[in-house]
Design a protein around this motif. Sequence first.
Motif, mmCIF file in Angstrom:
data_model
loop_
_atom_site.group_PDB
_atom_site.id
_atom_site.type_symbol
_atom_site.label_atom_id
_atom_site.label_comp_id
_atom_site.label_asym_id
_atom_site.label_seq_id
_atom_site.Cartn_x
_atom_site.Cartn_y
_atom_site.Cartn_z
ATOM 1 N N MET A 40 -19.764 -4.315 -37.599
ATOM 2 C CA MET A 40 -20.244 -4.170 -36.235
ATOM 3 C C MET A 40 -20.044 -2.728 -35.786
ATOM 4 O O MET A 40 -18.964 -2.172 -35.910
ATOM 5 N N ASN A 41 -21.099 -2.128 -35.323
ATOM 6 C CA ASN A 41 -21.035 -0.773 -34.786
ATOM 7 C C ASN A 41 -21.592 -0.766 -33.373
ATOM 8 O O ASN A 41 -22.783 -0.553 -33.177
ATOM 9 N N PRO A 42 -20.745 -1.024 -32.397
ATOM 10 C CA PRO A 42 -21.249 -1.054 -31.026
ATOM 11 C C PRO A 42 -21.742 0.329 -30.581
ATOM 12 O O PRO A 42 -21.203 1.351 -30.979
ATOM 13 N N ARG A 43 -22.754 0.315 -29.779
ATOM 14 C CA ARG A 43 -23.302 1.559 -29.236
ATOM 15 C C ARG A 43 -22.309 2.189 -28.259
ATOM 16 O O ARG A 43 -21.498 1.486 -27.647
ATOM 17 N N PRO A 44 -22.408 3.501 -28.080
ATOM 18 C CA PRO A 44 -21.489 4.174 -27.149
ATOM 19 C C PRO A 44 -21.532 3.572 -25.746
ATOM 20 O O PRO A 44 -20.488 3.408 -25.106
ATOM 21 N N GLU A 45 -22.727 3.223 -25.295
ATOM 22 C CA GLU A 45 -22.858 2.668 -23.944
ATOM 23 C C GLU A 45 -22.122 1.337 -23.814
ATOM 24 O O GLU A 45 -21.532 1.044 -22.781
ATOM 25 N N THR A 46 -22.152 0.529 -24.870
ATOM 26 C CA THR A 46 -21.462 -0.766 -24.860
ATOM 27 C C THR A 46 -19.956 -0.566 -24.797
ATOM 28 O O THR A 46 -19.259 -1.235 -24.024
ATOM 29 N N LEU A 47 -19.465 0.356 -25.600
ATOM 30 C CA LEU A 47 -18.023 0.639 -25.594
ATOM 31 C C LEU A 47 -17.582 1.179 -24.236
ATOM 32 O O LEU A 47 -16.525 0.798 -23.713
ATOM 33 N N LEU A 48 -18.401 2.050 -23.663
ATOM 34 C CA LEU A 48 -18.070 2.608 -22.352
ATOM 35 C C LEU A 48 -18.089 1.528 -21.278
ATOM 36 O O LEU A 48 -17.244 1.516 -20.382
ATOM 37 N N GLU A 49 -19.014 0.601 -21.390
ATOM 38 C CA GLU A 49 -19.087 -0.523 -20.453
ATOM 39 C C GLU A 49 -17.818 -1.388 -20.544
ATOM 40 O O GLU A 49 -17.255 -1.803 -19.526
ATOM 41 N N LEU A 50 -17.365 -1.652 -21.764
ATOM 42 C CA LEU A 50 -16.125 -2.417 -21.950
ATOM 43 C C LEU A 50 -14.926 -1.658 -21.383
ATOM 44 O O LEU A 50 -14.049 -2.254 -20.744
ATOM 45 N N ALA A 51 -14.889 -0.354 -21.622
ATOM 46 C CA ALA A 51 -13.805 0.467 -21.068
ATOM 47 C C ALA A 51 -13.824 0.387 -19.543
ATOM 48 O O ALA A 51 -12.777 0.284 -18.897
ATOM 49 N N ARG A 52 -15.035 0.417 -18.975
ATOM 50 C CA ARG A 52 -15.181 0.363 -17.516
ATOM 51 C C ARG A 52 -14.625 -0.947 -16.951
ATOM 52 O O ARG A 52 -14.000 -0.954 -15.890
ATOM 53 N N GLU A 53 -14.854 -2.054 -17.653
ATOM 54 C CA GLU A 53 -14.328 -3.341 -17.192
ATOM 55 C C GLU A 53 -12.802 -3.297 -17.073
ATOM 56 O O GLU A 53 -12.239 -3.800 -16.106
ATOM 57 N N HIS A 54 -12.151 -2.692 -18.052
ATOM 58 C CA HIS A 54 -10.688 -2.585 -17.988
ATOM 59 C C HIS A 54 -10.264 -1.560 -16.940
ATOM 60 O O HIS A 54 -9.301 -1.770 -16.213
ATOM 61 N N PHE A 55 -10.996 -0.471 -16.862
ATOM 62 C CA PHE A 55 -10.701 0.568 -15.866
ATOM 63 C C PHE A 55 -10.810 -0.003 -14.452
ATOM 64 O O PHE A 55 -9.970 0.269 -13.598
ATOM 65 N N ASP A 56 -11.846 -0.813 -14.219
ATOM 66 C CA ASP A 56 -12.045 -1.402 -12.891
ATOM 67 C C ASP A 56 -10.932 -2.369 -12.496
ATOM 68 O O ASP A 56 -10.771 -2.679 -11.320
ATOM 69 N N SER A 57 -10.155 -2.835 -13.460
ATOM 70 C CA SER A 57 -9.031 -3.732 -13.166
ATOM 71 C C SER A 57 -7.829 -2.977 -12.615
ATOM 72 O O SER A 57 -6.863 -3.597 -12.165
ATOM 73 N N LEU A 58 -7.874 -1.656 -12.685
ATOM 74 C CA LEU A 58 -6.731 -0.840 -12.272
ATOM 75 C C LEU A 58 -6.866 -0.418 -10.816
ATOM 76 O O LEU A 58 -7.877 0.162 -10.436
#
Length: 191
Positions: free
Chosen positions: A1-19
């Motif tokens: 699995m090689n997720p696209r940069p945008e997908t990884l950034l979206e996942l990071a954003r979900e965790h970031f938004d929890s802070l």
Amino acid sequence: MNPRPETLLELAREHFDSLPEELSSLDDDYITQLTGHALQAIVLSAAAVESAINLKIALPVTSVTPADQRPYFSDVVEMAYRSSIRNKFAFVIKHTPGLQFSKEEKKAVHALFDSRNNILHPKPEYREYPAESPHTDGMTQEQIEACGGRVSVMSMSTSSTFVIKDARASYMAAYMAVERLLTANRIPVTD
């Protein structure tokens, strides 16, 4: 699995938004729980940037002609992937016309990868303190003397508050870098 940069950034954003923005009014237990989101935001942010860099390195291979030379260049790209992230980042900046990062932006991206490396490759931190430091609280005079009058402390911990603040800087650096890497020279990305 090689997720696209945008997908990884979206996942990071979900965790970031929890802070939460403000940490001073939160109790220590809740801050400790938030650390997991912060760690994931940092690692996913770094993965998004590295994915965008690798994509930037690899895509020119698709336009190599004649087509029978593409496997050679593909092997060269595979070797480039094994280079350090700092070298790959510098390479992409150097060889992509119009792609520019200020010194501060480069520092922010480097700090993102330093944070990721500190999480994924933890190393204990060694410190020595004089006998009269707070680190000797609870030790008897005999124990202090047995240490030669100095106390050695080995630590693997980082404050949760620091990790959460680091996640903010990491995500912001990743967002800026991914957006710039993917839009420079309008490299087409297809699934």
